[in-house]
Design a protein around this motif. Structure first.
Motif, short mmCIF file in Angstrom:
data_model
loop_
_atom_site.label_atom_id
_atom_site.label_comp_id
_atom_site.label_asym_id
_atom_site.label_seq_id
_atom_site.Cartn_x
_atom_site.Cartn_y
_atom_site.Cartn_z
N ASP A 453 0.80 -1.12 -0.37
CA ASP A 453 -0.01 -0.24 0.17
C ASP A 453 1.34 1.46 0.02
O ASP A 453 1.00 1.95 0.56
CB ASP A 453 -1.01 -0.24 1.40
N ILE A 454 1.63 1.33 -0.88
CA ILE A 454 2.42 2.31 -1.15
C ILE A 454 2.35 3.09 -2.36
O ILE A 454 1.97 2.62 -3.71
CB ILE A 454 4.10 1.96 -1.04
N PRO A 455 2.18 4.35 -2.34
CA PRO A 455 2.27 4.94 -4.06
C PRO A 455 2.73 4.65 -4.51
O PRO A 455 3.97 4.61 -4.04
CB PRO A 455 2.29 6.75 -3.34
N PHE A 456 2.49 4.45 -5.97
CA PHE A 456 2.68 4.05 -6.99
C PHE A 456 1.82 4.12 -8.39
O PHE A 456 1.23 5.21 -8.82
CB PHE A 456 2.67 2.27 -6.96
N ILE A 557 10.90 5.13 -5.94
CA ILE A 557 9.66 4.51 -4.85
C ILE A 557 10.84 3.20 -4.43
O ILE A 557 10.00 3.04 -2.79
CB ILE A 557 8.66 4.14 -5.31
N ILE A 558 10.21 2.67 -5.15
CA ILE A 558 11.45 0.98 -4.72
C ILE A 558 12.59 1.57 -3.67
O ILE A 558 13.51 1.26 -2.83
CB ILE A 558 12.28 0.57 -5.82
N LYS A 565 12.84 5.27 4.04
CA LYS A 565 12.35 6.36 3.96
C LYS A 565 11.20 7.47 3.96
O LYS A 565 11.44 8.17 3.80
CB LYS A 565 13.81 7.37 2.64
N ILE A 566 9.68 6.58 3.88
CA ILE A 566 9.04 6.97 3.60
C ILE A 566 7.63 7.18 4.05
O ILE A 566 7.47 6.20 5.01
CB ILE A 566 8.00 5.47 2.47
N SER A 567 8.06 8.28 5.10
CA SER A 567 7.18 8.69 6.13
C SER A 567 5.91 8.97 5.63
O SER A 567 5.71 9.02 4.89
CB SER A 567 7.81 10.16 7.16
N LYS A 568 5.10 9.71 6.43
CA LYS A 568 3.26 9.62 6.27
C LYS A 568 3.57 11.22 5.93
O LYS A 568 2.83 11.03 4.74
CB LYS A 568 3.14 9.80 7.60
N SER A 569 4.48 11.51 5.70
CA SER A 569 4.21 13.21 5.16
C SER A 569 4.22 12.59 3.80
O SER A 569 4.65 13.40 3.09
CB SER A 569 5.01 13.99 5.85
N ARG A 570 6.09 11.90 4.00
CA ARG A 570 6.29 11.86 2.60
C ARG A 570 4.82 10.59 1.31
O ARG A 570 5.74 10.84 0.19
CB ARG A 570 7.99 10.36 2.83
N ARG A 571 4.07 10.18 2.31
CA ARG A 571 3.48 9.21 1.60
C ARG A 571 2.40 10.24 0.70
O ARG A 571 1.85 9.92 0.08
CB ARG A 571 3.12 7.92 2.64
#
Length: 692
Positions: A453-456, A557-558, A565-571
């Motif tokens: 469930d990571i933006p892609f 992203i990978i 490094k994918i924090s809430k704000s980065r997400r």
């Protein structure tokens, strides 16, 4: 929820009315808990992009709403136009309500009747076309541009500059627009004589805003990066330099962005797909990134390639050349004998390719024929790969993946660069081998990030509509084919069954094209909607970051995911960017494909221009109320107008795609003898008449 969506939600609630902009931004800042300067910048950007419209001073609305929509203006030679809009049918724009919009402008349109939504007027040009291509003509003592785009129904006055174009010369013109809707222009590039086919090719390329070269600044940045891989760059990566990896590409390939490896393991295979780590060199927000985002894709013409990235990147540091260390992203999969992925690992890696092989070299090994020493040394690996690829292909067909066998043309040029023939592009088992491995890696990566469930960015191909599928069934019934009943939901296996029903029929190729046109257009989206044509629930483009921006987007992203490094704000940032990247990439892909088709049509017309009067054997490839389209063996297609057919009372039957009279009948797939009557390199049109 993205900041942009939150702003739209507030504006849409009851429309914002503020006498002073400062009060507006202060309110939004307080309501959304964001700094005022951030709100101000985002709001202005939304206005520029047409998502928010100032209805009157201080009153703002979201578009679409209140009878306002955004879309692309499509002009016509008669002065009126249409607004193409995703939410409604095309909106008619009368000639006196265009407000200076020309074909290709992105516009906001006010509907005359919000209930019907069929007519409207342009109220704002959101993203104007900045330059166009055309031919210089002289009227009295003044020079004008006659646009190549016939949907621009007027000539454009040329302003005098240092450029001194000649009459009948093709030029690129920068448009200068005025508030009263008047347009003039200045010549910024001279392309050459309008009667030269190579000038016409370049004119098509410029019409689509495509360029061969990069700026000196971008080239300099790329050249600085083109250095041997350092120990610092390799640190922390999976070292695969001892692994037997190699590339398989065409004879004339210059950039190699994917390498493969394989070894036998208990119960199956360990398959490695290793892709150039372009994201390590093309960083987010850099000049290289800006140009890659703008181009979106490499564009391929018969005589040239317009790359997405400079050659120092694509052919240099990011090309997996033989015998040199290169940084890669690897998808290493444990695949059982039935072709199922049992386990996998996605990692930053470093490889050293053992060999640069061609499809023909690999195919010779697969066929058991004599090949080159390099290929023969890798015979064990090649045969393992061939065995696995065959299993993967069989699995794809079992699950309903479509097999649309439509051959691609390959032009043959003489030493001076002029076309002398067209051949069908070869596609053998070596091509299929690489295709199957790339499909598997793309599926594996897409599934991983969908589950996480990571933006892609996904490559999606949605289901065809029931209406279009019903039309295909009607068409096939017209040939006497007993088709299965239309299901409530069309699945890939149903369409593949239709393809099987027409296999080896004389009209197979033409019918394949009809079925292909009935399907949705594949696109990039940040939603995982699956891929109908491949019969996959998960699919992305991971394997070509040198030539496709979506691949580059997900590589970054990978890498961020691998480094946690994918924090809430980065997400939240990635949700916004993946949406933008997907839309931009889909748009640039469509633009490149259209340019490629037009250039192909130009060279076909050039090939035939000296053969007027010759007779050919042809097949009917399309039928319309105004005539029939016929195709030759060399891929050239042209029109026979209905008035050039034998006299008869013809009726057009759309469902069965046939023209039928009392004595004559013409349907897709029928063979006939034709005579070439004209081949126009300016319009790229070819015309025939039946030959008795």
């Amino acid at each position: 929820m993205r900041l942009r969506d939150r702003i739209k939600e507030i504006v849409a609630k009851d429309s914002l009315v503020y006498s002073r902009p400062d009060n507006l931004f202060l309110f939004l800042s307080s309501a959304l808990g964001k700094k005022e300067e951030i709100i101000r910048a985002e709001f202005k950007k939304m206005q520029q992009e047409g998502e928010i419209f100032e209805l009157r001073k201080g009153k703002f609305i979201v578009v679409p709403s209140h009878g306002y929509v955004k879309g692309r203006y499509m002009g016509s030679a008669k002065g009126f136009g249409f607004c193409s809009n995703a939410d409604k049918e095309d909106i008619f724009i009368p000639g006196n309500r265009t407000n200076g919009a020309i074909d290709g402008d992105e516009v906001i349109v006010k509907l005359f009747s919000a209930q019907e939504g069929k007519d409207g007027e342009v109220v704002k040009i959101v993203k104007p076309v900045k330059q166009i291509v055309g031919r210089v003509v002289q009227i009295s003592k003044n020079f004008f541009l006659e646009p190549d785009n016939t949907k621009i129904p007027f000539k454009i006055s040329l302003i005098k500059t240092k450029q001194r174009p000649k009459i009948n010369e093709k030029v690129v013109v920068r448009l200068i627009r005025r508030e009263n809707g008047k347009i003039s222009g200045e010549v910024i590039e001279r392309l050459g004589d309008s009667d030269d086919v190579k000038t016409l090719e370049l004119a098509i390329i410029r019409e689509h805003n495509l360029y061969e070269k990069f700026s000196d600044e971008v080239e300099a940045i790329a050249n600085k990066l083109n250095k041997p891989v350092t120990a610092k760059q390799k640190a922390g990566r999976l070292d695969l330099t001892k692994l037997t990896t190699f590339t398989i590409d065409g004879e004339d390939a210059k950039d190699f962005d994917d390498a493969v490896s394989i070894k036998k393991i208990a119960g199956g295979y360990e398959l490695g797909v290793h892709i150039a780590d372009v994201g390590e060199f093309v960083r987010v927000g850099s000049k290289l990134d800006e140009v890659a985002y703008e181009r979106g894709t490499s564009t391929y013409f018969p005589t040239s390639v317009l790359p997405m990235l400079p050659t120092a990147i694509s052919n240099g540091i990011c090309s997996l050349n033989e015998g040199v260390e290169r940084l890669t992203l690897s998808c290493i999969m444990s695949v059982d004998k039935s072709g199922r992925v049992k386990d996998y690992k996605i990692a930053e890696s470093v490889i050293k390719s053992r060999a640069r092989l061609t499809y023909n070299e690999v195919f010779a090994v697969i066929e058991g024929k004599s090949s080159t020493p390099k290929a023969n040394k890798l015979k064990k690996e090649i045969l393992l790969m061939a065995s696995l690829a065959k299993t993967l292909e069989q699995n794809r067909f079992k699950r309903g993946g479509l097999d649309l066998d439509i051959p691609e043309p390959q032009f043959v040029f003489d030493e001076k660069g002029y076309v002398v023939g067209v051949e069908k592009r070869e596609r053998n088992d070596a091509h299929k081998l690489i295709e199957e491995f790339m499909l598997l890696a793309n599926e594996c990566v897409a599934k991983h990030f969908s589950l996480a469930d990571i933006p892609f960015v996904y490559r999606v191909h949605e289901k065809p509509t029931l209406e279009k599928t019903r039309a295909v069934l009607d068409f096939l019934n017209g040939f006497g084919i007993a088709c299965p009943p239309l299901p409530k939901i069309v699945q890939p296996a149903f369409v593949q069954n239709l393809l099987n029903l027409i296999k080896d029929k004389p009209y197979e190729e033409a019918a394949n094209k009809i079925i292909l046109r009935s399907l949705q257009k594949a696109a990039y989206k940040n939603q995982n909607l699956g891929h109908f044509g491949l019969a996959l629930e998960n699919y992305c483009h991971f394997t070509s970051p040198i030539r496709r921006y979506p691949d580059l987007t997900i590589h970054r992203i990978i890498k961020e995911s691998l480094h946690k490094k994918i924090s809430k704000s980065r997400r939240e940032e990635l949700e916004d960017f993946t949406l933008q990247s997907a839309e931009q990439s889909s748009m640039t892909e469509r633009n490149s494909e259209k340019a490629e088709r037009e250039v192909d049509d130009l060279w076909r017309a050039y090939l035939m221009k000296d053969r007027v009067g010759e007779v050919f054997e042809a097949k009917i490839t399309g039928v319309a109320s105004y005539g029939i389209f016929v195709g030759l063996e060399n891929s050239v297609e042209g029109l026979i107008r209905v008035e050039d057919l034998p006299p008869d009372g013809y009726l057009f039957f759309e469902r069965s795609m046939e023209l039928k009279g009392q004595k004559h009948r013409y349907q897709i797939g029928d063979k006939l003898t034709v005579k070439l009557t004209s081949s126009n390199i300016y319009t790229r049109k070819v015309d025939f008449v039946p030959q008795n």
